[in-house]
Design an enzyme around this catalytic site. Structure first.
Site, PDB file in Angstrom:
ATOM      1  N   HIS A  53       0.808  -1.224   0.000  1.00  0.00           N
ATOM      2  CA  HIS A  53       0.000   0.000   0.000  1.00  0.00           C
ATOM      3  C   HIS A  53       0.849   1.286   0.000  1.00  0.00           C
ATOM      4  O   HIS A  53       0.746   2.088  -0.925  1.00  0.00           O
ATOM      5  CB  HIS A  53      -1.013  -0.036   1.145  1.00  0.00           C
ATOM      6  CG  HIS A  53      -1.571   1.302   1.490  1.00  0.00           C
ATOM      7  ND1 HIS A  53      -2.281   2.062   0.582  1.00  0.00           N
ATOM      8  CD2 HIS A  53      -1.491   2.044   2.619  1.00  0.00           C
ATOM      9  CE1 HIS A  53      -2.615   3.210   1.161  1.00  0.00           C
ATOM     10  NE2 HIS A  53      -2.147   3.221   2.390  1.00  0.00           N
ATOM     11  N   HIS A  77       4.020   6.745   5.606  1.00  0.00           N
ATOM     12  CA  HIS A  77       2.854   7.459   6.118  1.00  0.00           C
ATOM     13  C   HIS A  77       1.993   6.684   7.113  1.00  0.00           C
ATOM     14  O   HIS A  77       1.322   7.273   7.939  1.00  0.00           O
ATOM     15  CB  HIS A  77       1.992   8.004   4.966  1.00  0.00           C
ATOM     16  CG  HIS A  77       1.068   7.003   4.339  1.00  0.00           C
ATOM     17  ND1 HIS A  77       1.443   6.198   3.297  1.00  0.00           N
ATOM     18  CD2 HIS A  77      -0.214   6.666   4.618  1.00  0.00           C
ATOM     19  CE1 HIS A  77       0.430   5.427   2.959  1.00  0.00           C
ATOM     20  NE2 HIS A  77      -0.598   5.678   3.750  1.00  0.00           N
ATOM     21  N   GLU A  81       0.945   5.235  12.999  1.00  0.00           N
ATOM     22  CA  GLU A  81      -0.401   4.862  13.409  1.00  0.00           C
ATOM     23  C   GLU A  81      -0.575   3.354  13.545  1.00  0.00           C
ATOM     24  O   GLU A  81      -1.276   2.891  14.436  1.00  0.00           O
ATOM     25  CB  GLU A  81      -1.421   5.404  12.398  1.00  0.00           C
ATOM     26  CG  GLU A  81      -2.827   4.939  12.724  1.00  0.00           C
ATOM     27  CD  GLU A  81      -3.876   5.950  12.364  1.00  0.00           C
ATOM     28  OE1 GLU A  81      -3.654   6.676  11.389  1.00  0.00           O
ATOM     29  OE2 GLU A  81      -4.900   6.006  13.067  1.00  0.00           O
ATOM     30  N   ASP A  82       0.059   2.609  12.660  1.00  0.00           N
ATOM     31  CA  ASP A  82      -0.238   1.170  12.601  1.00  0.00           C
ATOM     32  C   ASP A  82       0.851   0.251  13.145  1.00  0.00           C
ATOM     33  O   ASP A  82       0.679  -0.961  13.148  1.00  0.00           O
ATOM     34  CB  ASP A  82      -0.509   0.751  11.142  1.00  0.00           C
ATOM     35  CG  ASP A  82      -1.741   1.440  10.579  1.00  0.00           C
ATOM     36  OD1 ASP A  82      -2.538   1.939  11.390  1.00  0.00           O
ATOM     37  OD2 ASP A  82      -1.886   1.489   9.353  1.00  0.00           O
ATOM     38  N   ASP A 143      -2.668   8.305  -1.005  1.00  0.00           N
ATOM     39  CA  ASP A 143      -3.110   7.263  -0.080  1.00  0.00           C
ATOM     40  C   ASP A 143      -4.541   6.850  -0.418  1.00  0.00           C
ATOM     41  O   ASP A 143      -4.858   5.669  -0.577  1.00  0.00           O
ATOM     42  CB  ASP A 143      -3.030   7.855   1.340  1.00  0.00           C
ATOM     43  CG  ASP A 143      -3.582   6.941   2.407  1.00  0.00           C
ATOM     44  OD1 ASP A 143      -3.278   5.737   2.359  1.00  0.00           O
ATOM     45  OD2 ASP A 143      -4.306   7.443   3.294  1.00  0.00           O
ATOM     46  N   ASP A 264     -16.588  17.645 -25.831  1.00  0.00           N
ATOM     47  CA  ASP A 264     -15.221  17.228 -25.518  1.00  0.00           C
ATOM     48  C   ASP A 264     -15.157  15.784 -25.033  1.00  0.00           C
ATOM     49  O   ASP A 264     -14.314  15.433 -24.224  1.00  0.00           O
ATOM     50  CB  ASP A 264     -14.598  18.163 -24.480  1.00  0.00           C
ATOM     51  CG  ASP A 264     -15.412  18.204 -23.193  1.00  0.00           C
ATOM     52  OD1 ASP A 264     -16.548  17.676 -23.186  1.00  0.00           O
ATOM     53  OD2 ASP A 264     -14.911  18.753 -22.205  1.00  0.00           O
TER      54      ASP A 264
END
Ligand code: MN
Length: 498
Positions: A53, A77, A81-82, A143, A264
């Site tokens: 990811h 990133h 947090e994880d 993300d 267009d």
């Protein structure tokens, strides 16, 4: 995505060095190794190792030729947090600037969805992060784009929520920041999940209109290129492109569903050396293909409010149908596709393109106004639904929704039965408060536990609001209180029921 290359760290390094030869490749490799190690043993819902990811998100950034510092922050990133690794670890290894970017993303990610809607709070966080460093938003978009491409692995409810948020919040912000490329991706990826029927209908419509025309359009491409070359125009590139589905859908709505009024659906984008060549090219194309009256747009002399510059012209093709040419310089192209992100964009010679001043305060104020306005309508619609609920936060900023009048004890039981049963005191917004305090929207609630506590205080039944809390307290009373208290119980219960 724009790139078809394999998603590996090796191809990422190749990609970055191609547009930014001075980039610190060792540092990128280090960030990858660090993230990979930190996420070791973690898997995405799709079954892939988690590192795929952040690596894919970093590729999305690199495809836009953005500064390698942002590529590194993107790789990292999700680490704080994880995983076990902290922001301090990141600062120690990668320095303050990267730590700050990762911190910005982490702050955004902290607000988890636990209840009904919580757009306002989420948005405020986003604006704070944007104000601190706009690069955070670029990472957040990458993300989200990757998350949207892997939505199929999630339950439908979650798919819908993430897609809706991307469509209603992220895409408009990307748009306001002039990031057409990311906005387009966010919209088309979400469209499918938010309005699946319309998506299919519009896709079919577009495909039907363009069916069998590939060969012909290829011919137009070749001819346009030849005509311009013969006139000694320096062509940087010519690309043919179908209109994106969501913007096609929106336009159809504006034009009462009349496809014939959309000019267009297919466009050629021609990038040339300078402004003089833009106008010269326009003249040459008009000699070959007849322009539709009133459809020549000069956004070079009169840029759009968001700064967009280009020449547009609609011409009749050999089948009597219409197609569009868009002609612009490379600089105009960069700004049109990447908007604010162009500030961190590298050209093919590996140098940072000089950019106009960023007008931060003003931009932000406008975006806030725009989105919060839209939101107040949304709030009105939902007012009935929301009226009787309040939203409070755990110390980790999870959102908990409770009925109006709820107290810390309701909150505690909402989190977990044990937390309810063993709760002894509470901190509301870091201040000690009594357990029967009525909670307000936005309160941060922390429950202090007494590990030795045997069970809940029956008196809590006098003030708790939620059925969950009531049930747990009653059950406890019934199981614990025996003998002589039995006679007391029914009386108490009737009083509690009110
Ligand atoms: Mn992520």
């Amino acid at each position: 995505m724009t790139s078809t290359s394999k998603i590996t760290i090796k191809s990422l390094l190749q990609k970055v060095t191609a547009y930014n030869p001075q980039a610190d490749l060792d540092m990128i490799q280090l960030a990858y190794d660090f993230a990979k190690d930190a996420h070791k043993g973690q898997y995405r819902k799709s079954g892939e190792p988690y590192i795929i990811h952040p690596l894919t998100a970093a590729h999305i950034i690199a495809d836009m030729h953005i500064d390698y510092i942002i590529v590194i922050a993107t790789l990292l990133h999700d680490v704080p947090e994880d995983t076990e690794r902290t922001l301090e670890d990141i600062e120690k290894n990668f320095g303050k600037e990267i730590m700050r970017l990762v911190r910005g993303i982490t702050k955004l990610g902290k607000l988890k969805y636990r209840g009904v809607e919580r757009y306002l709070e989420n948005l405020r966080k986003m604006f704070v992060a944007m104000a601190e460093d706009i690069r955070v938003m670029i990472i957040k978009f990458a993300d989200r784009i990757n998350n949207l491409t892997t939505l199929d692995a999630l339950p439908p409810q979650k798919q819908y929520r993430i897609a809706l948020e991307s469509l209603e919040i992220y895409a408009p912000i990307a748009n306001r920041l002039g990031m057409a490329e990311m906005k387009g991706q966010l919209e088309d990826l979400s469209f499918k999940y938010v309005y699946p029927k319309e998506y299919q209908r519009v896709k079919q419509l577009r495909d039907e209109k363009l069916a069998g025309k590939e060969k012909y359009l290829k011919g137009v491409h070749v001819q346009a290129e030849k005509e311009l070359k013969d006139a000694h125009i320096d062509i940087i590139s010519i690309d043919g492109r179908k209109k994106r589905l969501y913007s096609f859908y929106k336009k159809l709505q504006r034009k009462d569903n009349q496809v014939a009024k959309i000019y267009d659906l297919f466009a050629f984008r021609i990038i040339v050396k300078d402004v003089a060549d833009c106008y010269a090219s326009l003249g040459i194309l008009h000699k070959v293909w007849k322009p539709v009256k009133g459809r020549i747009k000069d956004y070079i002399s009169q840029p759009k409010p968001n700064g967009y510059q280009s020449l547009h012209t609609t011409v009749f093709d050999d089948h009597g149908e219409v197609m569009e040419f868009q002609i612009r310089t490379r600089q105009m192209q960069e700004e049109a596709e990447y908007g604010i992100a162009a500030h961190w964009h590298y050209d093919e010679y590996g140098s940072r393109i000089p950019k106009k001043q960023v007008r931060w305060a003003q931009e932000l104020a406008e975006i806030q106004k725009e989105i919060l306005n839209k939101l107040s309508d949304l709030e009105e619609i939902k007012v009935d639904f929301l009226q009787s609920r309040i939203f409070v936060f755990t110390p980790k900023r999870d959102v908990i929704d409770l009925p109006e009048g709820a107290t810390p004890v309701d909150f505690a039981y909402h989190i977990h039965t044990d937390i309810g049963n063993k709760c002894k005191a509470t901190l509301i917004n870091d201040k000690i408060a009594s357990l029967d305090t009525v909670l307000k929207n936005g309160d941060v609630v922390e429950i202090l536990l007494d590990k030795n506590r045997k069970g809940p205080n029956p008196n809590w039944l006098d003030f708790v609001k939620t059925q969950t809390a009531k049930n747990h307290i009653r059950i406890h009373k019934k199981t614990k209180l025996t003998g002589w208290l039995k006679s007391v119980l029914p009386k108490k219960n009737t009083r509690d029921k009110k």
